[in-house]
Design an enzyme around this catalytic site. Sequence first.
Site, short mmCIF file in Angstrom:
data_model
loop_
_atom_site.label_atom_id
_atom_site.label_comp_id
_atom_site.label_asym_id
_atom_site.label_seq_id
_atom_site.Cartn_x
_atom_site.Cartn_y
_atom_site.Cartn_z
N GLN A 158 -5.91 -8.58 -4.73
CA GLN A 158 -6.28 -10.10 -4.58
C GLN A 158 -7.59 -10.37 -4.06
OE1 GLN A 158 -4.59 -8.20 -2.21
NE2 GLN A 158 -5.47 -8.34 -0.30
N SER A 193 0.86 -1.13 -0.11
CA SER A 193 0.13 -0.21 0.03
C SER A 193 0.99 1.03 0.14
CB SER A 193 -0.98 0.09 1.20
OG SER A 193 -1.88 -1.01 1.10
N GLU A 230 -5.18 -3.77 -2.88
CA GLU A 230 -5.90 -5.13 -2.39
C GLU A 230 -6.71 -5.86 -3.71
OE1 GLU A 230 -5.38 -5.66 0.72
OE2 GLU A 230 -5.18 -3.85 1.78
N GLY A 250 -16.34 -8.45 9.71
CA GLY A 250 -15.94 -8.38 11.06
C GLY A 250 -17.22 -7.94 11.90
#
Length: 217
Positions: A89, A16, A87, A173
């Site tokens: 992936q 990042s 990100e 989460g």
Amino acid sequence: MAELHFFTGTMDSGKSTLALQTNHNHAARGRVGRIFTTHDRAGAAVVSSRLGLTHEALEVDGEFDFWAYVVDTLTRGGRIDYLVCDEAQFYTSEQIDQLAKVVDELQIDVFAFGILTDFRTLLFPGSARLVELADRMNVLQVEALCWCGKRATHNARTENGAMVVEGEVIVVGDVDQVDEPPADVAYEVLCRQHHRRRLTAARAKAVSLAPEPLPFG
Ligand SMILES: [Zn+2]
């Protein structure tokens, strides 16, 4: 000629940070880009690095269409010279195909950043497609280290302190479990040997402090 670049490395390898640096370098030369991310550690629509840098980003969900977004922007008179995709992936293989089409048909550079394999040691779908399609693949030189000091090549997930190698690739989460509290999920980078043995730093410390030597799993 525009190219599809894929920068990969383990979790702590500075992807990042490099994504934000790449954006800065191109913007400083007067080029106009867009930054994308998904499931960033700082929350939606922000690219954040472990060194504390942050930048606004466009959030990529499963329905997002890179090709449609870029064509729509250009049609309305907007300018796009490059895309920074963090990100990556977590992107779908279809979305990676869209990025390749943007490079080939619109001559727009794409810089994608992502982890290669998940905590089960399997390729992420987005990363697999990037390996298949990228013009250039770069393994980041800032290498993360396992607790033993060897090069960390694998990502481990712990739940309540215990390493797991099965489960959902993406942990949501904010799901409230009524009957049991949510597991405390954390990630750690390990060398392959210690990933295979499921020997995290905490477990290695516990083993070294135990009065009797314990057999490694
Ligand atoms: Zn190790």
